[in-house]
Design a protein around this motif. Sequence first.
Motif, PDB file in Angstrom:
ATOM      1  N   GLN A 102      -0.775  -2.570  -9.299  1.00 47.78           N
ATOM      2  CA  GLN A 102       0.423  -1.739  -9.353  1.00 47.78           C
ATOM      3  C   GLN A 102       1.211  -2.013 -10.632  1.00 47.78           C
ATOM      4  OE1 GLN A 102       2.876  -2.100  -5.877  1.00 47.78           O
ATOM      5  NE2 GLN A 102       4.332  -0.560  -6.543  1.00 47.78           N
ATOM      6  N   PHE A 143      -4.082   3.217  -2.775  1.00 42.23           N
ATOM      7  CA  PHE A 143      -3.046   2.385  -2.165  1.00 42.23           C
ATOM      8  C   PHE A 143      -2.747   2.803  -0.730  1.00 42.23           C
ATOM      9  CE2 PHE A 143      -2.615   0.559  -6.230  1.00 42.23           C
ATOM     10  CZ  PHE A 143      -1.816  -0.573  -6.118  1.00 42.23           C
ATOM     11  N   VAL A 144      -2.746   4.100  -0.445  1.00 44.67           N
ATOM     12  CA  VAL A 144      -2.486   4.511   0.936  1.00 44.67           C
ATOM     13  C   VAL A 144      -3.638   4.094   1.840  1.00 44.67           C
ATOM     14  CG1 VAL A 144      -3.508   6.841   0.871  1.00 44.67           C
ATOM     15  CG2 VAL A 144      -1.548   6.383   2.353  1.00 44.67           C
ATOM     16  N   SER A 167       1.587   3.814  -3.114  1.00 42.61           N
ATOM     17  CA  SER A 167       1.119   5.189  -2.959  1.00 42.61           C
ATOM     18  C   SER A 167       2.218   6.190  -3.284  1.00 42.61           C
ATOM     19  CB  SER A 167       0.613   5.406  -1.530  1.00 42.61           C
ATOM     20  OG  SER A 167       0.225   6.750  -1.334  1.00 42.61           O
ATOM     21  N   CYS A 171     -11.760   4.613  -4.766  1.00 46.35           N
ATOM     22  CA  CYS A 171     -10.660   5.264  -5.489  1.00 46.35           C
ATOM     23  C   CYS A 171     -10.208   4.404  -6.670  1.00 46.35           C
ATOM     24  CB  CYS A 171      -9.484   5.519  -4.551  1.00 46.35           C
ATOM     25  SG  CYS A 171      -9.747   6.877  -3.385  1.00 46.35           S
ATOM     26  N   TRP A 198      -4.988   6.842  -7.808  1.00 48.48           N
ATOM     27  CA  TRP A 198      -4.320   5.568  -7.552  1.00 48.48           C
ATOM     28  C   TRP A 198      -3.531   5.624  -6.256  1.00 48.48           C
ATOM     29  CZ3 TRP A 198      -6.051   1.729 -10.347  1.00 48.48           C
ATOM     30  CH2 TRP A 198      -6.466   1.943 -11.665  1.00 48.48           C
ATOM     31  N   SER A 199      -2.893   6.746  -6.011  1.00 46.27           N
ATOM     32  CA  SER A 199      -2.119   6.914  -4.777  1.00 46.27           C
ATOM     33  C   SER A 199      -3.020   6.827  -3.554  1.00 46.27           C
ATOM     34  CB  SER A 199      -1.383   8.256  -4.792  1.00 46.27           C
ATOM     35  OG  SER A 199      -0.650   8.444  -3.605  1.00 46.27           O
ATOM     36  N   ALA A 200      -4.198   7.480  -3.603  1.00 44.16           N
ATOM     37  CA  ALA A 200      -5.139   7.441  -2.489  1.00 44.16           C
ATOM     38  C   ALA A 200      -5.652   6.024  -2.241  1.00 44.16           C
ATOM     39  CB  ALA A 200      -6.311   8.389  -2.757  1.00 44.16           C
ATOM     40  N   GLY A 227       0.805  -1.214   0.000  1.00 43.92           N
ATOM     41  CA  GLY A 227       0.000   0.000   0.000  1.00 43.92           C
ATOM     42  C   GLY A 227       0.840   1.267   0.000  1.00 43.92           C
ATOM     43  N   PHE A 228       1.764   1.367   0.926  1.00 44.10           N
ATOM     44  CA  PHE A 228       2.540   2.606   1.041  1.00 44.10           C
ATOM     45  C   PHE A 228       3.572   2.734  -0.073  1.00 44.10           C
ATOM     46  CE2 PHE A 228       0.980   2.228   5.444  1.00 44.10           C
ATOM     47  CZ  PHE A 228       0.391   3.471   5.558  1.00 44.10           C
ATOM     48  N   LEU A 266       2.165   8.761  -6.409  1.00 42.76           N
ATOM     49  CA  LEU A 266       2.209  10.177  -6.063  1.00 42.76           C
ATOM     50  C   LEU A 266       3.342  10.881  -6.802  1.00 42.76           C
ATOM     51  CD1 LEU A 266       0.644  12.132  -4.207  1.00 42.76           C
ATOM     52  CD2 LEU A 266       2.384  11.712  -2.463  1.00 42.76           C
ATOM     53  N   SER A 321     -10.560   2.895  -0.404  1.00 45.65           N
ATOM     54  CA  SER A 321      -9.642   2.288  -1.362  1.00 45.65           C
ATOM     55  C   SER A 321     -10.389   1.748  -2.579  1.00 45.65           C
ATOM     56  CB  SER A 321      -8.853   1.166  -0.688  1.00 45.65           C
ATOM     57  OG  SER A 321      -7.958   0.562  -1.587  1.00 45.65           O
TER      58      SER A 321
END
Length: 295
Positions: free
Chosen positions: A275, A85-86, A70, A132, A81-83, A66-67, A74, A129
């Motif tokens: 990803q 995954f975070v 993200s 998004c 996509w970043s939101a 996830g991080f 980003l 998630s």
Amino acid sequence: MSKSMLLNFFPAVMESIHASNVGSFVFDELFFPDATAEACPEVSIPLLHLRSPCLLIHALWGIYIGFRGSLQFLAHDYPRWSAAFVAFGLMNVSAVCLHCLWPPLSEYETYPQAYPLFWTIDTYMTGLSSTCLFVASLETLIHQKLSKLFLCLQVMGAVAVAMFYGYGFTYPLELWYILPTLLPLPCLVVLGELLLLRRRSSKKEKTNPRPSSSSSAHNAWLASSTIVVMAGLGLDRFWCWWLGTRLYFIFFFRDCFTASSWTFLGCNLGFWGIQILVADTMPKKKKKKKQQYYW
């Protein structure tokens, strides 16, 4: 173990399922019979104050996926996509606390009652998630921003949180967790197939007609994640019967085959595939030519 987790994590939804004879039969007799829950309780390591060790491994891997994803998105200005995954990473953080580190629930407690804040984080971040992913995949398909759709979906999530903290209703947040997870899969499958078609029809493919390996890998990861999640629904009963509880290492090994562990593993595989897919749409950085000096 998975039965108690479902009953305590989704109390309102489970009550609705058990309100009908068909739902009660499917849940209690086919997938999660009481005999399995009694014969194969939750796996724990008392010395480490740790529960569900295999689920912990999957959740930690989910945090990494996830991080890492993200930050990657980003950096390339992919905010949706970043939101997604975070939020997936934060959901796994709350899962580590709720299902692995914190003391188990008492007999008549549920997760919304015992750990309301982290239960809210878990349910809300899961829905966030999924929504998004849904909006991001649609935007990638049609090449158009869908800010109004995204805003409407997030208002629904905010209302669900307000209903829980304002009136104690868990049903909206439970649905916010469950229903949005059904939205992204068709869009992601179509996105993967379209990317393959574009690769094949592009001018570059005239010299190299092979399809994008990353797009093919995405389809494989997405298919495997779906199979793992679906197969995990009925494995509690089978593995409890097959492995038993006599030897500790088998008892520990059985934790890897609960429906909850397989669900977390399947989600990780799915996000790994996503990803791979989205990274294939990113503009590739041009390699700088080395300057040659002639003296």
